[in-house]
Structure formats: C-alpha cells, structure tokens
Design a protein around this motif. Structure first.
Motif, short mmCIF file in Angstrom:
data_model
loop_
_atom_site.label_atom_id
_atom_site.label_comp_id
_atom_site.label_asym_id
_atom_site.label_seq_id
_atom_site.Cartn_x
_atom_site.Cartn_y
_atom_site.Cartn_z
N GLN A 18 73.53 -96.80 -11.78
CA GLN A 18 74.44 -95.93 -13.21
C GLN A 18 73.57 -95.00 -12.80
N ASN A 85 67.63 -92.67 -18.14
CA ASN A 85 68.72 -93.33 -17.82
C ASN A 85 67.46 -95.05 -16.75
N THR A 133 69.35 -94.03 -22.58
CA THR A 133 70.56 -95.17 -22.52
C THR A 133 70.01 -96.68 -22.64
N SER A 135 71.83 -100.19 -24.56
CA SER A 135 72.43 -101.35 -24.45
C SER A 135 73.30 -101.86 -25.19
N LYS A 152 66.15 -101.60 -26.44
CA LYS A 152 66.88 -100.97 -27.35
C LYS A 152 67.23 -100.46 -28.18
N VAL A 223 79.87 -96.45 -16.78
CA VAL A 223 79.07 -95.57 -17.57
C VAL A 223 79.11 -94.31 -17.17
N ALA A 227 78.56 -91.10 -19.50
CA ALA A 227 77.59 -90.66 -19.61
C ALA A 227 78.11 -88.24 -19.65
#
Length: 256
Positions: A18, A85, A133, A135, A152, A223, A227
């Motif tokens: 990503q 990230n 980032t 999840s 997360k 993704v 962003a």
C-alpha cells in the motif's frame, strides 16, 4: 492542477504494498514525497524512480522519526502531510500469543503511529493532513489476529484524539480501514520471486468470493486512492473519521 500540487508528504512503509502505491499515486498527483521504510534496497530503488528522497525509518524508534522529519525539511523546506502506513501482522490465538510477539506488533503498529503524529504534527503547515492506516479489524473482531486488532483499535482512538487536538491549526486527521488487501502482508507469495503472484491473487479472490460482497480481495492501488482523497482538498471538511475500504465485508454476511 493535480490534487496534491506542491504538497510535501512523508509516507511510511513505502517500499512495497500500500505504501508503494501511495507514493506512486501521490507523486503522480503532484506531491513531493519522502519514501521511508526499513526495507532499504526496495525503498531506495522506488525513491530513485520517483525522484524522491529515501530515509530509513523504524517507526518504533523516536530518533528515526526525527531523522525522517529532518530529511523532509532538508529536501523540501516544509511538511504538509503524513501517511502512517507501516504495519505488521502476526497470526496467533490470543492465549497462545507470547508477550514478545504482542509487544513487537504494538511497537510497530501503535507506537509507530503515535510517534509519527507526535513528531510530525508540530511541524505540519496549517491545513496539513495525517492519514493513519487502521484496519477493518479496528471496527470489529477477527479470530487469530487479536494483537493486530488491538493495535488497530488503538490507532483509531489516536486518530480521533489527534483530530480534536489539531483542529485549531486546521490539520485534519483521518484513518483508513482496509479489509483484506493483496499485499505481501496478506499474500506472502509476492515475496517469493519464484512464485506466480497473479495465480495467488486469483486464489485469494476465490477465497474471498464468499466472504466479501464484492467478491474479491482488495488491491493496494484502491487503498492509495482513498489515502489520496483524505490528503487532498476533496476531503476538506472531514476529520476524525474511519473510512472502511473492504468490499463490503464489514456490512455483514450473506446467507443465501
């Protein structure tokens, strides 16, 4: 005009997956990126291709963060954005997880995000952006990834707190919450030069066909586009929010 014309953005974990797609897309949209990772060979190669600086960044080390910020300022004179990230995933039942493994994931996923905001936020120009980032598992549970899910959830909490504390400087902080995405983290075949990565992608699509309403695993470039949205002025009135990108997985299950 490109969506990120002239903006300076630090991207962590940018050597592959990503982060790599974010670095590529942001550059294509006019940003001046700082490529950072612990995978130095891959990171340096990408940075050279993009005409960007590379910095070795272990996100769990405060001194590495300070060096990354210094590199951005040296190269570009300022910083406008951060994409947190970098992350790691370990599979284990909760009761079988060694403390050392738990703390390793916490140090990268949770502490890394905290240190990134702590270090970079004071240097961000007014109107800057932070994209963390998180999840899919920041909003639900999943067996065998308890440590990952815990970190997360924490990233999402940190995102909301930072959004409140930085709003007076017009700095927006949001979180992306991907489901399963076809990166080396979820598709180890991409790390094997002798493996057929496209074949494993097809196998993963088949695996997720019944789990995900859209019928496939996500792609890292999808993704990256989220962003980009959260870093650009297209999201100028959005802060403190989680954005799920999971093909509908979180929506529920299909029984027919």
């Amino acid at each position: 005009m490109a969506k990120l014309d002239g903006r300076v953005v630090i991207i962590t974990g940018a050597a592959r997956g990503q982060g790599e797609q974010e670095a590529r897309l942001f550059t294509a949209e006019g940003a001046r990126v700082v490529v950072s990772d612990v995978l130095d060979d891959q990171g340096e190669a990408l940075a050279k291709e993009l005409g960007a600086p590379y910095v070795h960044l272990d996100v769990s080390r405060e001194e590495d963060w300070q060096a990354a910020l210094a590199a951005a300022r040296t190269a570009y004179g300022r910083v406008d954005g951060l994409v947190n990230n970098a992350g790691i995933l370990r599979f284990n039942a909760l009761v079988d997880t060694p403390l050392e493994e738990f703390m390793q994931v916490v140090q990268v996923n949770q502490v890394g995000c905290f240190l990134g905001m702590k270090t970079v936020a004071p240097a961000l120009a007014e109107g800057g952006t932070i994209v963390n980032t998180a999840s899919y598992t920041a909003l639900t549970g999943m067996a065998a990834v308890g440590t990952y899910a815990a970190t997360k959830h924490a990233v999402l909490g940190l995102t909301r707190v930072a959004a409140l504390e930085l709003a007076h400087r017009k700095i927006r902080v949001n979180a992306i919450c991907p489901g399963a995405v076809d990166t080396p983290m979820s598709n180890p075949a991409r790390l094997d030069p002798d493996a057929d990565a496209e074949e494993t992608t097809r196998a993963l699509d088949e695996l997720y066909r019944k789990l995900v309403p859209l019928g496939r695993i996500g792609r890292p470039e999808e993704v990256a586009r989220l962003a980009l949205f959260l870093t650009s002025d297209d999201s100028s009135y959005i802060t403190g929010q989680p954005f799920v990108i999971d093909g509908g997985w979180l929506a529920g299950v299909t029984v027919i």
